[in-house]
Write a protein that holds these residues in place. Structure first.
Motif, PDB file in Angstrom:
ATOM      1  N   ASP A  41       0.830  -0.977   0.182  1.00  0.00           N
ATOM      2  CA  ASP A  41      -0.044  -0.212  -0.087  1.00  0.00           C
ATOM      3  C   ASP A  41       0.890   1.251   0.487  1.00  0.00           C
ATOM      4  OD1 ASP A  41      -1.741   2.202   0.142  1.00  0.00           O
ATOM      5  OD2 ASP A  41      -2.641   1.368   2.579  1.00  0.00           O
ATOM      6  N   ALA A  42       0.877   2.230  -0.606  1.00  0.00           N
ATOM      7  CA  ALA A  42       1.230   2.793  -1.300  1.00  0.00           C
ATOM      8  C   ALA A  42       0.914   4.743  -0.950  1.00  0.00           C
ATOM      9  CB  ALA A  42       2.603   3.031  -2.303  1.00  0.00           C
ATOM     10  N   GLY A  43       0.503   5.370  -0.055  1.00  0.00           N
ATOM     11  CA  GLY A  43      -0.713   5.818  -0.024  1.00  0.00           C
ATOM     12  C   GLY A  43      -2.291   5.375  -0.551  1.00  0.00           C
ATOM     13  N   ASN A  44      -2.363   6.366  -1.522  1.00  0.00           N
ATOM     14  CA  ASN A  44      -3.495   6.042  -2.689  1.00  0.00           C
ATOM     15  C   ASN A  44      -3.689   5.131  -3.423  1.00  0.00           C
ATOM     16  OD1 ASN A  44      -4.646   8.493  -1.648  1.00  0.00           O
ATOM     17  ND2 ASN A  44      -3.882   9.595  -2.814  1.00  0.00           N
ATOM     18  N   VAL A  45      -2.527   4.903  -3.619  1.00  0.00           N
ATOM     19  CA  VAL A  45      -2.282   3.594  -4.733  1.00  0.00           C
ATOM     20  C   VAL A  45      -1.846   1.875  -4.102  1.00  0.00           C
ATOM     21  CG1 VAL A  45      -1.289   2.177  -6.820  1.00  0.00           C
ATOM     22  CG2 VAL A  45      -1.798   5.467  -6.018  1.00  0.00           C
ATOM     23  N   THR A  46      -2.549   1.386  -3.676  1.00  0.00           N
ATOM     24  CA  THR A  46      -2.189  -0.345  -4.504  1.00  0.00           C
ATOM     25  C   THR A  46      -1.351  -1.182  -4.797  1.00  0.00           C
ATOM     26  OG1 THR A  46      -4.410  -0.718  -2.887  1.00  0.00           O
ATOM     27  CG2 THR A  46      -3.169  -2.978  -2.948  1.00  0.00           C
ATOM     28  N   HIS A  47      -0.332  -1.560  -5.187  1.00  0.00           N
ATOM     29  CA  HIS A  47       0.514  -3.005  -5.471  1.00  0.00           C
ATOM     30  C   HIS A  47       0.168  -3.757  -6.133  1.00  0.00           C
ATOM     31  CE1 HIS A  47       2.474   0.674  -6.833  1.00  0.00           C
ATOM     32  NE2 HIS A  47       2.248   1.660  -5.843  1.00  0.00           N
ATOM     33  N   LEU A  48      -0.098  -4.503  -6.697  1.00  0.00           N
ATOM     34  CA  LEU A  48      -0.050  -5.804  -6.236  1.00  0.00           C
ATOM     35  C   LEU A  48       0.843  -7.315  -6.963  1.00  0.00           C
ATOM     36  CD1 LEU A  48      -4.258  -5.757  -6.750  1.00  0.00           C
ATOM     37  CD2 LEU A  48      -2.684  -6.317  -5.065  1.00  0.00           C
ATOM     38  N   TYR A  49       1.479  -7.575  -6.521  1.00  0.00           N
ATOM     39  CA  TYR A  49       2.269  -8.255  -7.945  1.00  0.00           C
ATOM     40  C   TYR A  49       2.415  -9.674  -7.474  1.00  0.00           C
ATOM     41  CZ  TYR A  49       5.255  -3.889  -5.885  1.00  0.00           C
ATOM     42  OH  TYR A  49       6.063  -2.595  -5.623  1.00  0.00           O
ATOM     43  N   CYS A  50       2.425 -10.189  -9.238  1.00  0.00           N
ATOM     44  CA  CYS A  50       1.724 -10.750  -9.465  1.00  0.00           C
ATOM     45  C   CYS A  50       2.392 -11.985 -10.358  1.00  0.00           C
ATOM     46  CB  CYS A  50       0.173 -10.866 -10.407  1.00  0.00           C
ATOM     47  SG  CYS A  50      -0.914  -9.690  -9.678  1.00  0.00           S
ATOM     48  N   HIS A  51       1.710 -13.104 -10.789  1.00  0.00           N
ATOM     49  CA  HIS A  51       2.901 -13.623 -11.926  1.00  0.00           C
ATOM     50  C   HIS A  51       1.509 -14.775 -12.909  1.00  0.00           C
ATOM     51  CE1 HIS A  51       2.163 -16.613  -8.818  1.00  0.00           C
ATOM     52  NE2 HIS A  51       2.259 -17.839  -9.878  1.00  0.00           N
ATOM     53  N   PRO A  52       1.702 -14.616 -14.329  1.00  0.00           N
ATOM     54  CA  PRO A  52       0.160 -15.657 -14.807  1.00  0.00           C
ATOM     55  C   PRO A  52       0.910 -16.660 -13.895  1.00  0.00           C
ATOM     56  CG  PRO A  52       2.957 -14.744 -16.346  1.00  0.00           C
ATOM     57  CD  PRO A  52       3.108 -14.175 -14.918  1.00  0.00           C
ATOM     58  N   VAL A  53      -0.538 -17.594 -14.337  1.00  0.00           N
ATOM     59  CA  VAL A  53      -0.448 -18.519 -13.650  1.00  0.00           C
ATOM     60  C   VAL A  53      -0.231 -19.510 -14.913  1.00  0.00           C
ATOM     61  CG1 VAL A  53      -2.713 -20.933 -13.412  1.00  0.00           C
ATOM     62  CG2 VAL A  53      -2.379 -18.477 -12.002  1.00  0.00           C
ATOM     63  N   THR A  54      -0.787 -18.924 -16.105  1.00  0.00           N
ATOM     64  CA  THR A  54      -0.327 -19.906 -17.090  1.00  0.00           C
ATOM     65  C   THR A  54       0.666 -19.181 -18.611  1.00  0.00           C
ATOM     66  OG1 THR A  54      -1.781 -20.194 -17.931  1.00  0.00           O
ATOM     67  CG2 THR A  54      -1.709 -21.847 -16.765  1.00  0.00           C
ATOM     68  N   PHE A  55       1.266 -19.795 -18.891  1.00  0.00           N
ATOM     69  CA  PHE A  55       1.814 -18.702 -20.105  1.00  0.00           C
ATOM     70  C   PHE A  55       1.936 -20.145 -21.249  1.00  0.00           C
ATOM     71  CE2 PHE A  55       5.325 -19.155 -17.530  1.00  0.00           C
ATOM     72  CZ  PHE A  55       6.241 -19.159 -17.932  1.00  0.00           C
ATOM     73  N   ASP A  56       1.959 -19.205 -23.033  1.00  0.00           N
ATOM     74  CA  ASP A  56       2.558 -19.964 -24.180  1.00  0.00           C
ATOM     75  C   ASP A  56       3.327 -19.954 -24.334  1.00  0.00           C
ATOM     76  OD1 ASP A  56       2.378 -21.726 -26.034  1.00  0.00           O
ATOM     77  OD2 ASP A  56       1.465 -19.729 -27.715  1.00  0.00           O
ATOM     78  N   LEU A  57       4.491 -21.635 -24.151  1.00  0.00           N
ATOM     79  CA  LEU A  57       6.120 -21.180 -24.039  1.00  0.00           C
ATOM     80  C   LEU A  57       6.515 -21.685 -26.335  1.00  0.00           C
ATOM     81  CD1 LEU A  57       7.054 -24.257 -21.735  1.00  0.00           C
ATOM     82  CD2 LEU A  57       7.278 -21.933 -21.770  1.00  0.00           C
ATOM     83  N   ASN A  58       5.398 -21.427 -27.095  1.00  0.00           N
ATOM     84  CA  ASN A  58       5.405 -21.621 -28.112  1.00  0.00           C
ATOM     85  C   ASN A  58       5.238 -19.987 -29.114  1.00  0.00           C
ATOM     86  OD1 ASN A  58       5.226 -23.879 -28.176  1.00  0.00           O
ATOM     87  ND2 ASN A  58       3.030 -23.942 -28.956  1.00  0.00           N
ATOM     88  N   CYS A  59       7.160 -20.078 -29.797  1.00  0.00           N
ATOM     89  CA  CYS A  59       7.159 -18.821 -30.491  1.00  0.00           C
ATOM     90  C   CYS A  59       6.615 -18.079 -31.783  1.00  0.00           C
ATOM     91  CB  CYS A  59       8.328 -18.704 -31.384  1.00  0.00           C
ATOM     92  SG  CYS A  59       9.109 -17.431 -32.133  1.00  0.00           S
ATOM     93  N   PRO A  60       6.215 -17.133 -31.286  1.00  0.00           N
ATOM     94  CA  PRO A  60       4.714 -16.761 -32.107  1.00  0.00           C
ATOM     95  C   PRO A  60       4.822 -16.644 -33.733  1.00  0.00           C
ATOM     96  CG  PRO A  60       6.163 -14.691 -31.006  1.00  0.00           C
ATOM     97  CD  PRO A  60       6.046 -16.090 -30.272  1.00  0.00           C
TER      98      PRO A  60
END
Length: 141
Positions: A34-53
């Protein structure tokens, strides 16, 4: 006296993910501040695509970068998601793509600084509630 337990890796926090609704974005909360008026949430993706676009080959994780996304206000306070997104390296020599950031399409499109639900929220506030652009920006921090 109880002692806190320390987990070696990011363990999912189902209560925090449910309250902050990050589970519907495909993200899991690792930490918060909590930084004053802004709430900072540190996250990571649960799943992601490992294939090259570019070529579709499976890639390897090179490192991680932080992507900042503005999310819906939590209890009237603006919130900022700090998503730890993996950067992947393509091993195919014929592919024009060498290093790229994994996409998180459930949360936001590539190069977008707000989540999908913030875009919907802004449009609803302006169309239904008659809220001004300045008031929307102020609410989002």
């Amino acid at each position: 006296m109880s002692h806190p337990t320390v987990t070696p890796g990011p363990a999912p926090n189902l209560v925090a993910d449910t309250i902050c609704r990050t589970a519907e974005l495909g993200l899991s909360i690792d930490n918060a501040a909590d930084a004053g008026n802004v709430t900072h949430l540190y996250c990571h993706p649960v799943t992601f695509d490992l294939n090259c676009p570019g070529c579709g080959y499976a890639c390897r994780v090179r490192d991680h970068v932080e992507r900042r996304l503005t999310d819906l206000p939590i209890v009237g306070h603006p919130s900022l998601l700090h998503v730890r997104v993996p950067r992947l390296a393509c091993g195919n020599d014929d592919c024009p793509v060498t290093v790229f950031r994994a996409s998180i399409p459930q949360a936001a499109e590539d190069r977008q600084s707000v989540t999908h639900r913030v875009t919907r929220w802004i449009l609803q506030r302006m169309a239904i509630d008659g809220m001004s652009v300045k008031a929307c920006a102020r609410a989002l921090g």
